[in-house]
Design a protein around this motif. Structure first.
Motif, short mmCIF file in Angstrom:
data_model
loop_
_atom_site.label_atom_id
_atom_site.label_comp_id
_atom_site.label_asym_id
_atom_site.label_seq_id
_atom_site.Cartn_x
_atom_site.Cartn_y
_atom_site.Cartn_z
N GLY A 259 -52.59 -22.42 33.80
CA GLY A 259 -52.22 -22.25 35.20
C GLY A 259 -50.75 -21.85 35.38
O GLY A 259 -50.10 -22.26 36.33
N GLY A 260 -50.23 -21.08 34.44
CA GLY A 260 -48.83 -20.64 34.54
C GLY A 260 -47.88 -21.43 33.65
O GLY A 260 -46.73 -21.03 33.47
N ALA A 261 -48.33 -22.55 33.09
CA ALA A 261 -47.47 -23.31 32.17
C ALA A 261 -47.23 -22.48 30.92
O ALA A 261 -48.16 -21.84 30.41
N SER A 262 -46.00 -22.49 30.40
CA SER A 262 -45.66 -21.64 29.27
C SER A 262 -46.00 -22.33 27.95
O SER A 262 -45.92 -23.56 27.85
N ASP B 66 -44.21 -25.74 26.88
CA ASP B 66 -43.43 -25.69 25.63
C ASP B 66 -41.95 -26.00 25.83
O ASP B 66 -41.18 -25.99 24.87
N ASP B 67 -41.55 -26.29 27.08
CA ASP B 67 -40.23 -26.87 27.31
C ASP B 67 -40.31 -28.41 27.36
O ASP B 67 -39.33 -29.08 27.68
N GLY B 68 -41.50 -28.93 27.08
CA GLY B 68 -41.66 -30.38 27.08
C GLY B 68 -41.75 -30.99 28.47
O GLY B 68 -41.52 -32.18 28.64
N MET B 69 -42.09 -30.15 29.46
CA MET B 69 -42.13 -30.64 30.83
C MET B 69 -43.55 -30.57 31.39
O MET B 69 -44.27 -29.59 31.20
N TYR B 70 -43.93 -31.63 32.12
CA TYR B 70 -45.18 -31.61 32.87
C TYR B 70 -44.95 -30.94 34.22
O TYR B 70 -43.82 -30.97 34.75
N ASP B 71 -46.02 -30.35 34.77
CA ASP B 71 -45.92 -29.68 36.08
C ASP B 71 -45.24 -30.56 37.13
O ASP B 71 -44.38 -30.09 37.88
N VAL B 72 -45.59 -31.86 37.15
CA VAL B 72 -45.06 -32.74 38.21
C VAL B 72 -43.56 -33.01 38.04
O VAL B 72 -42.93 -33.55 38.95
N LEU C 160 -52.58 -25.35 25.50
CA LEU C 160 -51.33 -24.92 24.86
C LEU C 160 -51.13 -25.76 23.60
O LEU C 160 -51.45 -26.95 23.60
N THR C 161 -50.62 -25.16 22.55
CA THR C 161 -50.29 -25.94 21.36
C THR C 161 -49.25 -26.99 21.77
O THR C 161 -48.18 -26.63 22.27
N PRO C 162 -49.57 -28.28 21.61
CA PRO C 162 -48.61 -29.30 22.08
C PRO C 162 -47.29 -29.24 21.33
O PRO C 162 -47.25 -28.96 20.12
N THR C 163 -46.22 -29.49 22.05
CA THR C 163 -44.88 -29.53 21.44
C THR C 163 -44.27 -30.91 21.71
O THR C 163 -44.63 -31.56 22.70
N PRO C 164 -43.35 -31.36 20.85
CA PRO C 164 -42.73 -32.67 21.09
C PRO C 164 -41.90 -32.62 22.37
O PRO C 164 -41.38 -31.57 22.72
N TYR C 165 -41.83 -33.73 23.08
CA TYR C 165 -40.97 -33.76 24.27
C TYR C 165 -40.37 -35.14 24.41
O TYR C 165 -40.95 -36.13 23.97
N ARG D 234 -32.62 -45.53 19.44
CA ARG D 234 -33.98 -45.00 19.32
C ARG D 234 -34.10 -43.64 19.98
O ARG D 234 -33.44 -43.36 20.98
N SER D 235 -35.00 -42.83 19.47
CA SER D 235 -35.24 -41.50 20.04
C SER D 235 -36.22 -41.61 21.21
O SER D 235 -37.16 -42.41 21.16
N PRO D 236 -36.04 -40.77 22.23
CA PRO D 236 -37.02 -40.73 23.32
C PRO D 236 -38.20 -39.81 23.03
O PRO D 236 -39.09 -39.67 23.86
N MET D 237 -38.23 -39.18 21.84
CA MET D 237 -39.23 -38.14 21.60
C MET D 237 -40.64 -38.71 21.43
O MET D 237 -40.84 -39.72 20.76
N ARG D 238 -41.58 -37.99 22.02
CA ARG D 238 -42.98 -38.29 21.80
C ARG D 238 -43.57 -37.31 20.81
O ARG D 238 -43.23 -36.12 20.82
N ALA D 239 -44.46 -37.81 19.97
CA ALA D 239 -45.22 -36.92 19.09
C ALA D 239 -46.00 -35.95 19.96
O ALA D 239 -46.56 -36.35 20.98
N PRO D 240 -46.05 -34.64 19.57
CA PRO D 240 -46.76 -33.67 20.42
C PRO D 240 -48.23 -34.04 20.57
O PRO D 240 -48.88 -34.42 19.59
N HIS D 241 -48.72 -33.90 21.79
CA HIS D 241 -50.09 -34.38 22.07
C HIS D 241 -50.69 -33.68 23.26
O HIS D 241 -49.99 -33.12 24.10
N LEU D 242 -52.00 -33.78 23.33
CA LEU D 242 -52.79 -33.29 24.46
C LEU D 242 -53.58 -34.48 24.99
O LEU D 242 -54.26 -35.17 24.23
N HIS D 243 -53.44 -34.76 26.29
CA HIS D 243 -54.10 -35.92 26.89
C HIS D 243 -55.57 -35.62 27.24
O HIS D 243 -55.87 -34.52 27.71
#
Ligand SMILES: [Fe+2]
Length: 283
Positions: free
Chosen positions: A117-120, A150-156, A182-187, A204-213
């Motif tokens: 839907g337009g997400a990169s 792929d910028d690690g951002m959700y639409d909301v 989209l191929t999940p990327t870490p965010y 601690r790092s705030p990074m999440r392992a790349p994933h698809l919900h």
């Protein structure tokens, strides 16, 4: 009054609660909170810092920014609640955290449709089958999927007011589903608030392992809330919310630009593909 007498008195103050479960939960909360204060010999300044932390978490929370969910997530409380409630019986697919970015009423797509839907991001063909524990197909299961761009951002997290990177579809008569994501990327989880400062303070790092919900629902079955994670990604071993389970790590196979796609879609870019078969638990 001794420390223990104070605890006993506060616990007893809930004795007359009409709701049994409310009484049980509140009395346990008081016992554990008091034990925490006693164990740490909490100072006045630390108590004040805790109040300020929670106040800041409240102030930064909006309809689309849920700092308390983040706090629960980074303390592992969300995953522990999942473990208690969804122990993964009967070889059913394992659950993980819902996270703060689920949105009701994401659009429906047809089989093979695109959730972007337009997400990169790099296109990823995702397919699988939904079955019961005996391997029988679950037709008409609602498969809800959502992910970051792929910028690690959700639409909301953008101010556009448009849904992107999320959709739902229904399994066919064989329980199958397929779509382009989209191929999940870490965010990083949102780390510009009190939870981010807490992680920073802890090193601690705030990074999440790349994933698809995924959220999968079907009549007669328990609702499944889970993700799939990208095999081989370094963050899989160091997820900031402790959400990774071995069974949910999936290979995302890479295909060079020009490789024919499963549905004949013409792509100018490289793409990936993965499969995820889902076993739902009976109610
Ligand atoms: Fe997520």
């Amino acid at each position: 009054m001794t420390e223990q007498e104070l605890t006993d008195k506060v616990v007893a103050s809930f004795d007359s609660a009409k709701d049994d479960r409310f009484r049980e939960v509140m009395q346990a909360l008081v016992r554990h909170a008091h034990a925490f204060v006693r164990e740490t010999r909490l100072t006045d300044d630390e108590w004040t810092a805790a109040i300020e932390f929670l106040t800041a978490a409240g102030h930064i929370t909006t309809d689309t920014r849920q700092e308390f969910v983040l706090l629960s997530d980074v303390l592992g409380v969300s995953m522990l609640t999942v473990a208690v409630n969804e122990p993964g019986l009967d070889d059913s697919t394992e659950s993980t955290v819902l996270g703060p970015f689920f949105v009701q009423d994401a659009p429906e797509i047809a089989h093979g449709g695109d959730i972007a839907g337009g997400a990169s991001g790099e296109p990823s063909w995702v397919s699988g089958r939904v079955t019961d524990p005996g391997g029988n197909p679950v037709a008409g299961a609602r498969v809800e999927v959502w992910e970051a761009d792929d910028d690690g951002m959700y639409d909301v997290q953008y101010d556009r007011g448009e849904l992107a990177g999320r959709a739902h579809l229904f399994t066919d008569a064989e329980g199958r589903y397929r779509f382009w994501g989209l191929t999940p990327t870490p965010y990083p989880i949102p780390d510009d608030g009190p939870v981010g400062r807490l992680l920073d303070h802890a090193g601690r790092s705030p990074m999440r392992a790349p994933h698809l919900h995924f959220m999968v629902t079907a009549p007669g079955f328990r609702r499944l809330i889970t993700h799939i994670f990208v095999a081989g990604d370094p963050w899989v071993d160091n997820d900031s919310v402790f959400g990774v389970k071995e069974s949910l790590i999936r290979p995302f196979d890479r295909h060079e630009a020009g490789t024919p796609t499963p549905d004949g879609r013409q792509l100018q870019t490289a793409w990936t593909s993965t499969t995820f078969d889902i076993v739902l638990r009976k109610e």
